[in-house]
Scaffold this motif. Structure first.
Motif, PDB file in Angstrom:
ATOM      1  N   GLY A 388      -3.216  -3.423  -1.604  1.00 48.18           N
ATOM      2  CA  GLY A 388      -3.985  -4.428  -0.900  1.00 48.18           C
ATOM      3  C   GLY A 388      -3.135  -5.355  -0.059  1.00 48.18           C
ATOM      4  O   GLY A 388      -1.948  -5.566  -0.334  1.00 48.18           O
ATOM      5  N   SER A 389      -3.767  -5.885   0.972  1.00 47.58           N
ATOM      6  CA  SER A 389      -3.169  -6.931   1.801  1.00 47.58           C
ATOM      7  C   SER A 389      -3.897  -8.221   1.475  1.00 47.58           C
ATOM      8  O   SER A 389      -5.113  -8.326   1.671  1.00 47.58           O
ATOM      9  CB  SER A 389      -3.327  -6.586   3.283  1.00 47.58           C
ATOM     10  N   PHE A 390      -3.174  -9.223   0.950  1.00 50.73           N
ATOM     11  CA  PHE A 390      -3.785 -10.439   0.439  1.00 50.73           C
ATOM     12  C   PHE A 390      -3.424 -11.639   1.320  1.00 50.73           C
ATOM     13  O   PHE A 390      -2.285 -11.775   1.779  1.00 50.73           O
ATOM     14  CB  PHE A 390      -3.330 -10.718  -0.998  1.00 50.73           C
ATOM     15  N   TYR A 391      -4.424 -12.500   1.498  1.00 50.08           N
ATOM     16  CA  TYR A 391      -4.221 -13.733   2.263  1.00 50.08           C
ATOM     17  C   TYR A 391      -5.036 -14.833   1.595  1.00 50.08           C
ATOM     18  O   TYR A 391      -6.209 -14.648   1.268  1.00 50.08           O
ATOM     19  CB  TYR A 391      -4.684 -13.539   3.717  1.00 50.08           C
ATOM     20  N   ASN A 392      -4.402 -15.986   1.395  1.00 49.66           N
ATOM     21  CA  ASN A 392      -5.081 -17.150   0.821  1.00 49.66           C
ATOM     22  C   ASN A 392      -5.538 -16.890  -0.619  1.00 49.66           C
ATOM     23  O   ASN A 392      -6.631 -17.283  -1.021  1.00 49.66           O
ATOM     24  CB  ASN A 392      -6.286 -17.546   1.690  1.00 49.66           C
ATOM     25  N   VAL A 393      -4.682 -16.248  -1.396  1.00 54.65           N
ATOM     26  CA  VAL A 393      -4.953 -16.009  -2.811  1.00 54.65           C
ATOM     27  C   VAL A 393      -4.059 -16.936  -3.635  1.00 54.65           C
ATOM     28  O   VAL A 393      -2.839 -16.982  -3.426  1.00 54.65           O
ATOM     29  CB  VAL A 393      -4.697 -14.540  -3.203  1.00 54.65           C
ATOM     30  N   GLU A 394      -4.637 -17.649  -4.553  1.00 52.74           N
ATOM     31  CA  GLU A 394      -3.908 -18.606  -5.374  1.00 52.74           C
ATOM     32  C   GLU A 394      -2.745 -17.935  -6.120  1.00 52.74           C
ATOM     33  O   GLU A 394      -2.931 -16.944  -6.824  1.00 52.74           O
ATOM     34  CB  GLU A 394      -4.866 -19.235  -6.391  1.00 52.74           C
ATOM     35  N   GLY A 395      -1.551 -18.472  -5.949  1.00 54.64           N
ATOM     36  CA  GLY A 395      -0.395 -17.988  -6.687  1.00 54.64           C
ATOM     37  C   GLY A 395       0.147 -16.658  -6.219  1.00 54.64           C
ATOM     38  O   GLY A 395       1.048 -16.094  -6.851  1.00 54.64           O
ATOM     39  N   VAL A 396      -0.378 -16.139  -5.095  1.00 53.09           N
ATOM     40  CA  VAL A 396       0.088 -14.856  -4.560  1.00 53.09           C
ATOM     41  C   VAL A 396       0.478 -15.062  -3.095  1.00 53.09           C
ATOM     42  O   VAL A 396      -0.394 -15.275  -2.247  1.00 53.09           O
ATOM     43  CB  VAL A 396      -1.000 -13.766  -4.663  1.00 53.09           C
ATOM     44  N   PRO A 397       1.776 -15.015  -2.776  1.00 54.29           N
ATOM     45  CA  PRO A 397       2.179 -15.166  -1.377  1.00 54.29           C
ATOM     46  C   PRO A 397       1.514 -14.108  -0.499  1.00 54.29           C
ATOM     47  O   PRO A 397       1.315 -12.964  -0.923  1.00 54.29           O
ATOM     48  CB  PRO A 397       3.702 -14.968  -1.432  1.00 54.29           C
ATOM     49  N   ASP A 417       1.375 -12.033   6.870  1.00 59.31           N
ATOM     50  CA  ASP A 417      -0.054 -12.048   7.149  1.00 59.31           C
ATOM     51  C   ASP A 417      -0.372 -10.832   8.024  1.00 59.31           C
ATOM     52  O   ASP A 417       0.047 -10.776   9.192  1.00 59.31           O
ATOM     53  CB  ASP A 417      -0.426 -13.346   7.869  1.00 59.31           C
ATOM     54  N   PHE A 418      -1.079  -9.864   7.485  1.00 56.52           N
ATOM     55  CA  PHE A 418      -1.327  -8.604   8.202  1.00 56.52           C
ATOM     56  C   PHE A 418      -2.777  -8.467   8.681  1.00 56.52           C
ATOM     57  O   PHE A 418      -3.219  -7.385   9.030  1.00 56.52           O
ATOM     58  CB  PHE A 418      -0.959  -7.425   7.298  1.00 56.52           C
ATOM     59  N   ARG A 419      -3.492  -9.573   8.711  1.00 58.83           N
ATOM     60  CA  ARG A 419      -4.892  -9.504   9.115  1.00 58.83           C
ATOM     61  C   ARG A 419      -5.048  -9.032  10.563  1.00 58.83           C
ATOM     62  O   ARG A 419      -5.951  -8.248  10.877  1.00 58.83           O
ATOM     63  CB  ARG A 419      -5.551 -10.875   8.936  1.00 58.83           C
ATOM     64  N   GLU A 420      -4.180  -9.477  11.441  1.00 55.77           N
ATOM     65  CA  GLU A 420      -4.306  -9.098  12.853  1.00 55.77           C
ATOM     66  C   GLU A 420      -4.108  -7.601  13.045  1.00 55.77           C
ATOM     67  O   GLU A 420      -4.896  -6.935  13.731  1.00 55.77           O
ATOM     68  CB  GLU A 420      -3.310  -9.878  13.709  1.00 55.77           C
ATOM     69  N   SER A 421      -3.053  -7.050  12.444  1.00 60.81           N
ATOM     70  CA  SER A 421      -2.806  -5.615  12.615  1.00 60.81           C
ATOM     71  C   SER A 421      -3.910  -4.786  11.971  1.00 60.81           C
ATOM     72  O   SER A 421      -4.320  -3.744  12.516  1.00 60.81           O
ATOM     73  CB  SER A 421      -1.440  -5.240  12.022  1.00 60.81           C
ATOM     74  N   LEU A 422      -4.434  -5.227  10.827  1.00 61.86           N
ATOM     75  CA  LEU A 422      -5.532  -4.509  10.190  1.00 61.86           C
ATOM     76  C   LEU A 422      -6.804  -4.598  11.033  1.00 61.86           C
ATOM     77  O   LEU A 422      -7.570  -3.629  11.123  1.00 61.86           O
ATOM     78  CB  LEU A 422      -5.789  -5.063   8.787  1.00 61.86           C
ATOM     79  N   GLN A 423      -7.014  -5.747  11.685  1.00 59.90           N
ATOM     80  CA  GLN A 423      -8.186  -5.896  12.551  1.00 59.90           C
ATOM     81  C   GLN A 423      -8.104  -4.931  13.729  1.00 59.90           C
ATOM     82  O   GLN A 423      -9.094  -4.259  14.071  1.00 59.90           O
ATOM     83  CB  GLN A 423      -8.276  -7.334  13.056  1.00 59.90           C
ATOM     84  N   TYR A 424      -6.938  -4.832  14.349  1.00 57.15           N
ATOM     85  CA  TYR A 424      -6.785  -3.931  15.486  1.00 57.15           C
ATOM     86  C   TYR A 424      -6.812  -2.459  15.062  1.00 57.15           C
ATOM     87  O   TYR A 424      -7.007  -1.576  15.888  1.00 57.15           O
ATOM     88  CB  TYR A 424      -5.490  -4.241  16.241  1.00 57.15           C
ATOM     89  N   GLY A 425      -6.641  -2.229  13.771  1.00 61.54           N
ATOM     90  CA  GLY A 425      -6.689  -0.863  13.276  1.00 61.54           C
ATOM     91  C   GLY A 425      -8.104  -0.356  13.020  1.00 61.54           C
ATOM     92  O   GLY A 425      -8.295   0.827  12.718  1.00 61.54           O
ATOM     93  N   LEU A 426      -9.103  -1.249  13.123  1.00 63.24           N
ATOM     94  CA  LEU A 426     -10.485  -0.819  12.912  1.00 63.24           C
ATOM     95  C   LEU A 426     -10.983  -0.012  14.106  1.00 63.24           C
ATOM     96  O   LEU A 426     -10.852  -0.437  15.255  1.00 63.24           O
ATOM     97  CB  LEU A 426     -11.396  -2.031  12.699  1.00 63.24           C
ATOM     98  N   ILE A 427     -11.549   1.136  13.841  1.00 61.62           N
ATOM     99  CA  ILE A 427     -12.096   1.971  14.913  1.00 61.62           C
ATOM    100  C   ILE A 427     -13.372   1.351  15.463  1.00 61.62           C
ATOM    101  O   ILE A 427     -13.604   1.320  16.676  1.00 61.62           O
ATOM    102  CB  ILE A 427     -12.354   3.397  14.386  1.00 61.62           C
ATOM    103  N   VAL A 428     -14.209   0.853  14.567  1.00 66.10           N
ATOM    104  CA  VAL A 428     -15.399   0.088  14.965  1.00 66.10           C
ATOM    105  C   VAL A 428     -15.234  -1.301  14.354  1.00 66.10           C
ATOM    106  O   VAL A 428     -15.366  -1.474  13.141  1.00 66.10           O
ATOM    107  CB  VAL A 428     -16.693   0.749  14.455  1.00 66.10           C
TER     108      VAL A 428
END
Length: 528
Positions: A388-397, A417-428
């Motif tokens: 998993g790619s985690f963001y804004n999770v308590e106690g987890v960088p 923070d990998f949200r941007e790359s994962l967003q661009y990886g969405l086909i739809v």
């Protein structure tokens, strides 16, 4: 196209899974449920309970109880209408999509699977039935006792004489091929797995013992149900009993007896029932037929047991975060089924506590279900792991992690923070991943049990992933979050993020999980 190329396209070049000029004929879409004409019907009680509880151990199973089971597993539970903003020159142009929903998720809400049951109850004729979800009733396909026939078809891996019902999960190929073309093959396996996962959950809640058979003689099972394998084929067989179902691998002298589908098919006459799917023009799907043909088991000598050392183990990183052990989490399955939905544009960022994350991961992998793959000394250990790619999770960088279920710990692969790359990886891009704290991926071996079971292993892998997906979605809902299963993502990108390419593994499905806002839609529950 070679089958190996076909499977590669399903995961890594999804745009090649359908012809470049493919257009969906929405006007000629099939029904989301199968209808038979002129068969004897056994009505099921529509007065379905709003909660599910354990049954009395001494009580005989009844038709009413079976009806409750089938409705919670695959009944049509909701009608919904969603407003769609059309991208046209006319401002404010709106169209509406009307959908019949069930408690399980399905790609495009098309529900390509069907349920059949072999029933042995005092208040219904013994025989083979189709579950008519549109009318919540059973339609009798073939009357009689088929314990011996079915037991031999599954290699005597389970004592069916002690089962009051055996469930068959089939796939009707055209039901979602009409929209997704060849990509539907991947969807069909996952949808079947989600349906199996729901069956296991409902059975466990009702105090019913279950077992999943992935290995069986396809032609003999399809023949018994009256299915044309060019159009529809069984993917899993699930015996149900009020008594504990024991692993009968100890009966190796029985299992070594070779039985062929051809021999069994001669024992019962051919069925020629008439069914209806509404489409006036059904386009051929040669690759789905080829994959199905390549997956068929002709004799019980082809059945195998998978050794434990073949199971996927997560890649270990240098940094470990031990998750807190929490008390066993419980929830009311019936209410969670009614509340669960798949948010897309409705996700909203919120902080996830370490306790929530710990509970989510621990409960998802708490599944221990009997099946015919694992060796004689254990119920199933999953062949799927979670990253998993985690963001804004308590106690987890913020970062990418592998979940080690044996240690109940996260092993960090890389920070960021990998949200941007994962967003661009969405086909739809129908989900805003910038608003999602948890982006989870189930990961499996690229060889998908190919050495042991050929291309049937690929199908089984998708089903086992689907079982875990359904558990994850139910627990997410119970924790006040939503999950949205996605196949339209860049698997290559995710495999690089998790550094699993060199290990022969790949991401099978992506599930964003997090808080979400209520959606504005018109919906009504179909419950008496």
């Amino acid at each position: 196209m070679e089958l190996e190329t076909f499977v590669h396209h399903l995961h890594f070049d999804t745009e090649k899974a359908a012809p470049p000029d493919w257009q969906v004929d929405w006007e000629d879409a099939p029904l989301p449920y199968k209808l038979y004409w002129g068969l004897p019907e056994i009505p099921l009680n529509a007065d379905v309970p709003l909660t599910l509880g354990g049954r009395e151990a001494t009580a005989e199973p009844s038709r009413e109880e079976l009806g409750h089971f089938l409705w919670y597993v695959y009944g049509i539970t909701q009608y919904s209408q969603i407003a769609l903003i059309e991208d046209t020159e006319e401002k404010g142009a709106v169209s509406y999509a009307q959908l019949f929903r069930r408690f399980v998720p399905s790609g495009g809400a098309l529900y390509p699977n069907e349920l059949y049951v072999y029933v042995k109850l005092k208040d219904a004729p013994m025989g083979i039935y189709h579950y008519d979800a549109a009318h919540h009733r059973l339609l009798l396909l073939r009357e009689g006792n088929y314990d011996s026939y079915l037991s031999r078809s599954i290699g005597n891996s389970c004592d069916l004489s002690d089962c009051f019902c055996t469930v068959f999960v089939s796939t009707l190929f055209w039901k979602n091929f009409y929209k997704y073309n060849n990509f539907s093959y991947r969807l069909q396996g996952l949808d079947a797995g989600v349906l199996i996962g729901q069956s296991l959950e409902v059975a466990n809640t009702m105090g019913i013992s279950s077992r999943v058979c992935y290995q069986f003689l396809d032609r003999s099972i399809n023949h018994l149900l009256g299915l044309s394998e060019q159009e529809e084929s069984v993917y899993a067989v699930i015996p149900l009993s009020i008594n504990q179902l024991n692993n009968s691998a100890e009966n190796d002298h029985i299992r070594r007896e070779s039985v062929s589908a051809t021999e069994l098919c001669r024992e019962v006459p051919l069925l020629e029932h008439v069914s209806y799917n509404r489409s006036k023009r059904v386009i051929d799907y040669p690759m789905l037929r080829k994959m199905n043909e390549a997956s068929i088991l002709e004799t019980t000598r082809s059945f195998v047991r998978i050794q434990k050392d073949n199971h996927v183990k997560p890649s270990l990183g240098p940094e470990v975060i031990m998750l807190p052990f929490t008390e066993r989490f419980s929830y009311d399955l019936a209410s969670i089924c009614q509340e669960r939905r798949s948010p897309d544009s409705d996700f909203m960022m919120g902080k996830v506590s370490q306790t929530q994350l710990s509970t989510l991961l621990n409960e998802t992998f708490s599944i221990s279900y009997q099946n015919d793959l694992d060796d004689r000394h254990g119920n199933a250990e999953t062949r799927i792991s979670l990253y998993g790619s985690f963001y804004n999770v308590e106690g987890v960088p913020n970062g990418a992690y592998a979940y080690d279920k044996s240690a109940h710990a996260l092993r960090r692969i890389t920070q960021g923070d990998f949200r941007e790359s994962l967003q661009y990886g969405l086909i739809v891009p129908n989900v805003n991943l910038f608003q999602v704290p948890l982006c989870l991926h189930f990961v499996g071996d690229k060889e998908h049990l190919k050495k042991e079971l050929g291309y049937r292993g690929y199908r089984i892998q998708q089903m086992e992933a689907g079982i875990l997906v359904q558990k994850l979605l139910l627990v997410s809902c119970a924790l006040g979050m939503g999950g949205h299963p996605l196949l339209g993502f860049d698997a290559n990108q995710c495999d690089e993020l998790y550094r699993i390419n060199s290990e022969g593994k790949s991401s099978l499905i992506q599930i964003p999980v997090g808080p979400y806002r209520p959606r504005a839609w018109l919906k009504g529950r179909l419950l008496s």
